[in-house]
Write an enzyme that holds these catalytic residues in place. Sequence first.
Site, PDB file in Angstrom:
ATOM      1  CG  ASP A   1       5.544   3.465   1.376  1.00 42.23           C
ATOM      2  OD1 ASP A   1       5.865   4.053   2.540  1.00 42.23           O
ATOM      3  OD2 ASP A   1       4.525   3.486   0.706  1.00 42.23           O
TER       4      ASP A   1
ATOM      5  CE  LYS B   1       0.332   4.064   8.324  1.00 40.32           C
ATOM      6  NZ  LYS B   1      -1.020   4.074   8.259  1.00 40.32           N
TER       7      LYS B   1
ATOM      8  CE1 TYR C   1      -3.824   2.255   0.536  1.00 45.62           C
ATOM      9  CE2 TYR C   1      -2.683   3.263   2.360  1.00 45.62           C
ATOM     10  CZ  TYR C   1      -3.472   3.022   1.631  1.00 45.62           C
ATOM     11  OH  TYR C   1      -4.715   4.378   1.694  1.00 45.62           O
TER      12      TYR C   1
HETATM   13  N1  PLP Z   1       2.651   3.837   2.568  1.00 41.64           N
HETATM   14  C1  PLP Z   1       2.341   3.077   3.354  1.00 41.64           C
HETATM   15  C2  PLP Z   1       3.224   1.885   3.566  1.00 41.64           C
HETATM   16  C3  PLP Z   1       1.234   2.986   4.200  1.00 41.64           C
HETATM   17  O1  PLP Z   1       0.895   2.314   5.155  1.00 41.64           O
HETATM   18  C4  PLP Z   1       0.197   4.229   4.282  1.00 41.64           C
HETATM   19  C5  PLP Z   1      -0.784   4.418   5.041  1.00 41.64           C
HETATM   20  O2  PLP Z   1      -1.407   3.629   5.698  1.00 41.64           O
HETATM   21  C6  PLP Z   1       0.794   5.157   3.065  1.00 41.64           C
HETATM   22  C7  PLP Z   1       1.673   5.033   2.601  1.00 41.64           C
HETATM   23  C8  PLP Z   1      -0.181   6.311   2.898  1.00 41.64           C
HETATM   24  O3  PLP Z   1      -0.098   7.264   4.011  1.00 41.64           O
HETATM   25  P1  PLP Z   1      -0.998   8.354   4.186  1.00 41.64           P
HETATM   26  O4  PLP Z   1      -2.338   7.527   4.712  1.00 41.64           O
HETATM   27  O5  PLP Z   1      -0.342   9.193   5.315  1.00 41.64           O
HETATM   28  O6  PLP Z   1      -1.262   9.211   2.997  1.00 41.64           O
END
Ligand code: PLP
Length: 438
Positions: free
Chosen positions: A248, A276, A145
């Site tokens: 990421d 986060k 994700y």
């Molecule tokens: N990347 C990862 C691995 C994530 O778990 C998330 C959100 O859960 C995101 C990107 C997207 O981040 P945001 O919800 O702060 O836009």
Amino acid sequence: MSSNTYAQSAILLERAKKVLAGGVSSEFRKYNHPHAIFYTHGKGSRIYDVDENEYLDFTLSQGPLILGHSHPKVLNAVSEYSEKGQIFAGQHIKEIMLAELLNEIIPSAELMRFCLDGSEAVQTAFRVARAKTGRQKFLRFEGHYHGWMDNVCWGLSAPSEDALGSHENPEVYPWSQGLPDSSKDEFIILPWNDLDLFEKTVAERHKEIAAVITEPVMCNSGCILPEKGYLKGLRKICSQYGIALIFDEVITGFRLSLGGAQEYFGITPDLSVFAKAMGSGYPISAIAGKREWMSLIEDAKVIHAGTMNSSNPTVAAALATIEVLRSEKPYNRMFEYGNKLMDGLKNAAKKTGHDLLVQGPGPMFTIAFTKLGKVSNYRETLGFDKAKLSQFIAKMHDNNIRIIGRGLWYISAAHNEEDIQTAIKTAEKVLAEMSGGN
Ligand code: PLP
């Protein structure tokens, strides 16, 4: 028999639905038990709802609350720095202090920019990679994700393992209606943890590929560690073909270690994204990377902007959070508690006769009802018994333990030994009540 009731939340949800689409402000919040819940406050490892139920919280608001709810140093820093103003459309001293701190602790963070959330930081990384390489596509992995924007809103919602087709040429499914058809052409998708397939694909298609993006630990579909040598292999192959390796670290950042997964595994990506846990719940993220990539932003060849970026409260929250993490070093404890809880859940499942897979590094892990002893990619997770997991999560919630609906548990620096033992005891009780066991 439920011990909790949710009557006040149900009333508020009906009221909310009249003006908020679905009654919530983020899709995932709908899927609480027995419906979206309204909370009043949180403190340490606990959160409280409008029906006066108290929960031992392992969701940590989907990850940000690495220090637990309402950490006094974070709240004080936000309050004090907000007294000076909210946002200046200009620079301020704590912004430099935060960047200097990240530069010190994160191996790849030579140069960075702050933004609001993980989704937009990911898109910034893609833009930098396209600009520097002159290539258009990014390569990503099934089940990872990277936010909810058009070009990553795919590859997360396959109906079954069979529907995904061959490993070499996977089918890909949109997660939403309304995506432009062209967004499907922006990426190449592969199953994760298969280095031979990755190497073959990149050798054939490297002229199209600007970036490879991966969660260094796949936390969004199961909690799956990279196979030995996998991240090292990605690093080597990306360097060989001049492709940006993007980590990421929205979940792994500040969670696996102070310097994120890149420090934990000893693999340095070209670009990385943090969000986060960085801001303890305040909207701040970072796109960070090696100077040779990030200098495109420095030189304004790549545009990155945002009215709300690096406001006083968000920067103060991030600085306070990371300073607490650096001085208190809760990592050994978070691993120890995570592993204790994982062992306790495995034992509880064994005692009660359920096939429960418990997998992850410790500070985060997932549970799934399956006979499989290990999963190493998204495809294998599609056979999990989701109905049984939902039943378990609901019963845990009725017994005052809050876990993310897809079976993900987060440990914070605020959890203690008693919390871990309470969660294990409750899980054993709940499993004993569920059918399909002994
Ligand atoms: N990347 C990862 C691995 C994530 O778990 C998330 C959100 O859960 C995101 C990107 C997207 O981040 P945001 O919800 O702060 O836009």
